[in-house]
Design an enzyme around this catalytic site. Structure first.
Site, PDB file in Angstrom:
ATOM      1  N   THR A 133      -9.235   7.442  -1.376  1.00 30.86           N
ATOM      2  CA  THR A 133      -9.227   6.042  -1.798  1.00 30.86           C
ATOM      3  C   THR A 133     -10.224   5.181  -1.039  1.00 30.86           C
ATOM      4  OG1 THR A 133      -7.337   5.803  -0.312  1.00 30.86           O
ATOM      5  CG2 THR A 133      -6.870   5.960  -2.674  1.00 30.86           C
ATOM      6  N   LEU A 152      -6.224  12.008  -1.648  1.00 24.10           N
ATOM      7  CA  LEU A 152      -6.611  12.650  -0.383  1.00 24.10           C
ATOM      8  C   LEU A 152      -6.766  11.548   0.666  1.00 24.10           C
ATOM      9  CD1 LEU A 152      -9.366  14.747  -2.145  1.00 24.10           C
ATOM     10  CD2 LEU A 152      -7.243  15.730  -1.245  1.00 24.10           C
ATOM     11  N   SER A 153      -5.669  10.940   1.003  1.00 21.64           N
ATOM     12  CA  SER A 153      -5.700   9.643   1.671  1.00 21.64           C
ATOM     13  C   SER A 153      -6.267   9.673   3.086  1.00 21.64           C
ATOM     14  CB  SER A 153      -4.286   9.064   1.730  1.00 21.64           C
ATOM     15  OG  SER A 153      -4.290   7.829   2.396  1.00 21.64           O
ATOM     16  N   PRO A 154      -7.091   8.670   3.428  1.00 17.61           N
ATOM     17  CA  PRO A 154      -7.523   8.507   4.814  1.00 17.61           C
ATOM     18  C   PRO A 154      -6.413   7.941   5.688  1.00 17.61           C
ATOM     19  CG  PRO A 154      -8.386   6.727   3.480  1.00 17.61           C
ATOM     20  CD  PRO A 154      -7.713   7.675   2.534  1.00 17.61           C
ATOM     21  N   CYS A 188       0.859  -1.182   0.000  1.00 18.87           N
ATOM     22  CA  CYS A 188       0.000   0.000   0.000  1.00 18.87           C
ATOM     23  C   CYS A 188       0.894   1.230   0.000  1.00 18.87           C
ATOM     24  CB  CYS A 188      -0.892  -0.014   1.244  1.00 18.87           C
ATOM     25  SG  CYS A 188      -1.698   1.559   1.614  1.00 18.87           S
TER      26      CYS A 188
END
EC number: 4.1.3.1
Length: 576
Positions: free
Chosen positions: A472, A438-440, A213
């Protein structure tokens, strides 16, 4: 005298059809759509790989729609904002508010693999996993589009005027991970994506063997040239199928610490080498191998590696040259002149190979520099890599020759990084589109932004050229939050929890799943039954007795304590 050969008419016709198709492809490639694309193959190569049966793909219409959408955002300095969809419910709700859909490999890996075996995002699931999810969602989009059309054509003009139209056919961009292997694996993966409904696909520059990831440690890059081969394989497959599928190239070069090989000169300036001469002939991998032969493992081997790395003086070749010039027995003016000359020529934009760097260093008097990039290699043979935005920019320039959109994976929502990358990319490829995750995985509350700055983040970087932005895993997190909080409340308050948290909220916000039979298409298939049976059916699902009629009636609800005056409520018909 040899007899003259007469070419059969069938052969001439075959060649004529082939040449006509080659001309069609050349005309297609010369269109505005592909003005930035540089292919290392010809139209003849493409046509030779096609069969005689021409096929059209619904995904191609969606790809054209995606291209128009993103180019419009790019021109306006805005962004298509979306997030990873888990299922048909989410994709139909998203359609009312967003103009693209994302399908995440992470979400598929954790919730919906082909084997039903969940796990983390290591791209070790079957390679049809994400294409299958794309098909799942694309079929749902098409179904709800058909269902809506039937419903609207059953209304009067006045009713249609008052009923919002929802465009359910929002283009899907899907996660292609690393391409899932060699060239032929990437080709077959991309073929699946086109067949299953993807309008766009992204492929990243990590090693397919060690894929992680984007927000995990231990990421290993492939050489620039190897990832270009992946992108070319994808583009070639799209060309063979005659589609304009949008190709997104992702780079993990900012946070990567390893690279598979040093074969590509564009990577050289970012590879780390040992500068401690006392380690000559004492490679890290050989010391670890010796430790293993005497029975060391785990912490003992880690200690060997930590000690070796701590003494190696790891740095890039450019950094080593700078240190060597500073140690020279020269006056300050001469040192500064040589430093300036080195730093000017060794700028990352110039992509000096190690060989070119050594020649230039020697001209500047650096002739006895000890710098060895093989000594620090890992047990697996990987080279040490100094990740940076500069490394991502260099890769972005190369990838932009083939891909339509460039995406730099980052470790935090850093506006300075976004600016540096955008300006770097545009210095050589000003028209290429950019994407941002805009990653969590970011702790947004720890980013130092105010709430207002968070509101402004998407439009602010959109003005830099990031015209496709996405969360995502928002579908995953939203699903978890709603179910966890509802389950907790339901265990405590029973049906009131459901009514308060879900049913009334669906009604208040006009969420069409309130009337879930209608949402699922019961009316639509009643139309089939009635059409087949001459306009009437005694077994219609939405006929007399369906409980969903309760949502179209007035009723009296007791007060909150069950004893007070009732409140008369009229429930509006749910939206389509």
């Amino acid at each position: 005298m040899a007899a003259s050969f007469s070419v059969p008419s069938m052969i001439m016709e075959e060649e004529g059809r082939f040449e006509a198709e080659v001309a069609e492809v050349q005309t297609w490639w010369s269109s505005e759509r592909f003005k930035l694309t540089r292919r290392p193959y010809t139209a003849r190569d493409v046509v030779a790989l096609r069969g005689h049966l021409k096929q059209g793909y619904a995904s191609n219409e969606m790809a054209k729609k995606l291209w128009r959408t993103l180019k419009s955002h790019q021109a306006n300095g805005t962004a298509s904002r979306t997030f990873g969809a888990l299922d048909p419910v989410q994709v139909t709700m998203m359609a009312k508010h967003l103009d693209t859909i994302y399908v995440s490999g992470w979400q598929c890996s954790s919730t919906h693999t082909s084997t039903n075996e969940p796990g983390p995002d290591l791209a070790d699931y079957p390679y049809d996993t994400v294409p299958n999810k794309v098909e799942h969602l694309f079929f749902a989009q098409q179904y709800h589009d058909r269902k809506q059309r039937e419903a609207r054509m059953s209304m009067s003009r006045e009713e249609r005027t008052k009923t919002p139209f929802v465009d359910y056919l929002k283009p899907i961009i899907a996660d292609g991970d690393t391409g899932f292997g060699g060239t032929t694996a990437t080709v077959k993966l991309c073929k699946l994506f086109v067949e299953r409904g993807a309008a766009g696909v992204h492929i990243e520059d990590q090693s397919s063997v060690t894929k992680k990831c984007g927000h995990m440690a231990g990421k290993v890059l492939v050489a620039v040239s190897e990832h270009i081969n992946r992108l070319v394989a994808a583009r070639l497959q799209f060309d063979v199928m005659g589609t304009e599928t949008v190709l997104v190239a992702r780079t993990d070069a900012v946070a990567a610490t390893l690279i598979q090989s040093n074969i590509d000169a564009r990577d050289h300036q970012f590879i780390l080498g040992a500068t401690n001469p006392s380690l000559r002939g004492k490679s890290l991998s050989s010391l670890l191998a010796e430790g293993m032969t005497v029975g060391k493992n785990g912490p003992a081997l880690q200690s060997i590696e930590d000690q070796w790395l701590g003494s190696a003086g790891l740095m890039t070749f450019s950094e080593a040259v700078v240190q060597a010039i500073k140690r020279m027995n020269l006056n300050e003016n001469e040192k500064n002149q040589r430093l300036s000359e080195w730093l000017t020529h060794a700028r990352y934009e110039n992509c000096l190979s190690n060989e070119q760097g050594r020649v230039l260093a020697a001209k500047l008097g650096v002739t006895d520099l000890f710098w060895d990039w093989d000594l620090p290699r890992t047990r697996e043979g990987f080279y040490r890599f100094q990740g940076s935005v500069a490394a991502a920019v260099v890769r972005g320039w190369a990838f932009a020759q083939i891909a339509d959109i460039i995406w730099m994976e980052t470790a935090s929502p850093d506006l300075n990084e976004c600016t540096q990358f955008a300006e770097g990319i545009k210095s050589k490829t000003p028209e290429v589109m950019l994407a941002y995750n805009l990653s969590p995985s970011f702790n947004w509350d720890a980013s130092g932004m105010t709430d207002q700055q968070m509101v402004e983040f998407i439009p602010r970087i959109a003005r830099l050229g990031y015209c496709w932005q996405f969360i995502t895993l928002a579908g995953f997190h939203a699903d978890a939050l709603v179910v966890d909080t509802f389950a907790k409340d339901y265990a405590r308050r029973g049906m009131l929890a459901y009514v308060e948290r879900i049913q009334r909220e669906e009604r208040t916000h006009g969420v069409d799943t309130l009337a879930h039979q209608k949402w699922s298409g019961a009316n639509y298939y009643d139309r089939y039954l009635k059409t087949v049976q001459g306009g009437i059916s005694s077994t219609a699902a939405m006929g007399k007795g369906v409980t969903e009629e309760q949502f179209k009636e007035s009723w009296t609800r007791p007060g909150a304590d069950g004893m007070g005056e009732g409140t008369s409520l009229v429930v509006a018909k749910s939206r389509m």
